[in-house]
Write a protein that holds these residues in place. Structure first.
Motif, PDB file in Angstrom:
ATOM      1  N   CYS A  57      -5.237   3.168  -0.584  1.00  0.00           N
ATOM      2  CA  CYS A  57      -4.844   3.292  -1.217  1.00  0.00           C
ATOM      3  C   CYS A  57      -3.153   3.304  -1.667  1.00  0.00           C
ATOM      4  N   SER A  58      -3.141   3.146  -0.795  1.00  0.00           N
ATOM      5  CA  SER A  58      -1.142   2.607  -0.046  1.00  0.00           C
ATOM      6  C   SER A  58      -0.615   1.611  -0.623  1.00  0.00           C
ATOM      7  N   ASP A  59       0.822   1.421  -1.510  1.00  0.00           N
ATOM      8  CA  ASP A  59       1.597   0.435  -1.671  1.00  0.00           C
ATOM      9  C   ASP A  59       1.068  -0.812  -1.786  1.00  0.00           C
ATOM     10  N   ASP A  60       1.187  -0.634  -0.372  1.00  0.00           N
ATOM     11  CA  ASP A  60       1.039  -2.841   0.602  1.00  0.00           C
ATOM     12  C   ASP A  60      -0.579  -2.851   0.095  1.00  0.00           C
ATOM     13  N   ARG A  83      -7.353  -1.631  -8.525  1.00  0.00           N
ATOM     14  CA  ARG A  83      -6.812  -2.848  -7.738  1.00  0.00           C
ATOM     15  C   ARG A  83      -7.520  -4.081  -6.729  1.00  0.00           C
ATOM     16  N   GLY A 178      -4.335  -1.127   3.284  1.00  0.00           N
ATOM     17  CA  GLY A 178      -4.130   0.116   2.311  1.00  0.00           C
ATOM     18  C   GLY A 178      -4.182   1.442   2.657  1.00  0.00           C
ATOM     19  N   ASP A 180      -1.449   4.038   4.682  1.00  0.00           N
ATOM     20  CA  ASP A 180      -0.302   4.006   5.327  1.00  0.00           C
ATOM     21  C   ASP A 180      -0.339   5.235   4.566  1.00  0.00           C
ATOM     22  N   ARG A 183       3.655   7.598   4.543  1.00  0.00           N
ATOM     23  CA  ARG A 183       3.457   7.221   2.817  1.00  0.00           C
ATOM     24  C   ARG A 183       2.664   7.535   1.511  1.00  0.00           C
ATOM     25  N   SER A 185       1.089   7.209  -2.089  1.00  0.00           N
ATOM     26  CA  SER A 185       1.530   6.758  -2.995  1.00  0.00           C
ATOM     27  C   SER A 185       1.614   7.830  -4.050  1.00  0.00           C
ATOM     28  N   GLU A 186       2.263   7.396  -4.921  1.00  0.00           N
ATOM     29  CA  GLU A 186       2.933   8.175  -6.050  1.00  0.00           C
ATOM     30  C   GLU A 186       1.486   7.833  -7.159  1.00  0.00           C
ATOM     31  N   LYS A 187       0.454   9.343  -7.128  1.00  0.00           N
ATOM     32  CA  LYS A 187      -0.672   9.632  -8.282  1.00  0.00           C
ATOM     33  C   LYS A 187       0.115  10.443  -9.523  1.00  0.00           C
ATOM     34  N   SER A 192       2.571  16.372  -4.043  1.00  0.00           N
ATOM     35  CA  SER A 192       2.985  14.979  -3.122  1.00  0.00           C
ATOM     36  C   SER A 192       2.959  15.736  -1.520  1.00  0.00           C
TER      37      SER A 192
END
Ligand SMILES: Nc1ncnc2c1ncn2[C@@H]1O[C@H](COP(=O)(O)OP(=O)(O)OP(=O)(O)O)[C@@H](O)[C@H]1O
Ligand SMILES: Nc1nc2c(c(=O)[nH]1)N=C(CO)CN2
Ligand SMILES: [Mg+2]
Length: 227
Positions: A57-60, A83, A178, A180, A183, A185-187, A192
């Motif tokens: 579930c990374s931003d990328d 997603r 997905g 990373d 980094r 991801s914000e959830k 964090s």
């Protein structure tokens, strides 16, 4: 992963996060009770191809899917399911501890995806609220002691448990999309610092505990092969 290998990692995780084995086990008992009349399936019913793609579930995530198209058995970690749905991908398998974006996971189950549903000491409320809504085939998992209804394939976060599951069921060529580890991801509702620490464990479980003959690849072209 062999049970002894997982047990050593699990003890280190319990210590590192201050989790309680007793609470993990009590949540696992709750999961069994809630899911007693569900469509529970077991190892013989599960098929994973030689090639598998595991979605984190990374931003990328979406960019990486475009760069490196998914192939083989499609295995999504919990919050990646929504997603994927948005870009028209339906996973074969969903690996979840029932947090995050839950409705798409329930829909994927209704559409026939196999759900690997995980109990741990901090998700008993989510189990009570959502577990019964999964009407498709379900495998119940624990990070503590397995039994004839509860499985333990090793792994901690949804993403690295998905990789352990792929390896357990014979995948030899695993593409990670997905992921990373540096980094998070914000959830909403997630600390964090804790998330960053969980991702370090995920990385360790995926790469330092890879199995002989299994290739785990990220789209950057980074290979990890254990002889
Ligand atoms: N940069 C990243 N940010 C978030 N998740 C990532 C990242 N890279 C890989 N992942 C993987 O994607 C999965 C996302 O699924 P989900 O958000 O449901 O996670 P989770 O393990 O339940 O996390 P949480 O610790 O928040 O409960 C994670 O389990 C993790 O293994
Ligand atoms: N006890 C406990 N176990 C876990 C937890 C957690 O928050 N608490 N989170 C996980 C994946 O995010 C996996 N396992
Ligand atoms: Mg989750």
């Amino acid at each position: 992963m062999l049970p002894e290998e997982w047990e050593r990692i699990y003890e280190d995780i319990l210590y590192d996060f201050g989790y309680s084995r007793t609470e993990d086990e009590s949540s696992a008992r709750l999961l069994k009770a809630v899911m007693m009349n569900s469509d529970l399936i077991f190892d013989d019913d599960i098929k994973v191809q030689r090639k598998a793609t595991v979605f984190g579930c990374s931003d990328d995530l979406e960019n990486e899917i475009e760069k490196d198209p998914p192939k083989g058995t499609l295995i999504a970690s919990g919050s990646a399911v929504g997603r994927l749905k948005d870009i028209g991908i339906m996973p074969d398998i969903v690996v979840t501890d029932l947090d995050g974006d839950i409705m798409p996971q329930i829909e994927a189950s209704k559409a026939g995806a196999v759900t690997f549903m995980h109990a741990h000491g901090d998700n008993s409320e989510l189990i009570q609220r959502y577990a019964h809504s999964f009407i498709g085939p379900v495998v119940l998992t624990t990070q503590s002691r397995p039994d004839n209804i509860l499985s333990n394939y090793g792994g901690f976060t949804d993403g690295d448990r998905a990789v352990c599951i792929a390896r357990h069921f014979g995948a030899k060529d695993i593409l990670l999309l997905g992921f990373d580890f540096e980094r998070p991801s914000e959830k909403a509702g997630t600390d964090s610092g804790v998330k960053a620490k969980k991702l370090l464990w995920a990385k360790k479980i995926i790469f330092d505990h890879n199995e002989p003959g299994v290739s785990v690849r990220r789209p950057s072209g980074t290979f990890y092969n254990k002889k």
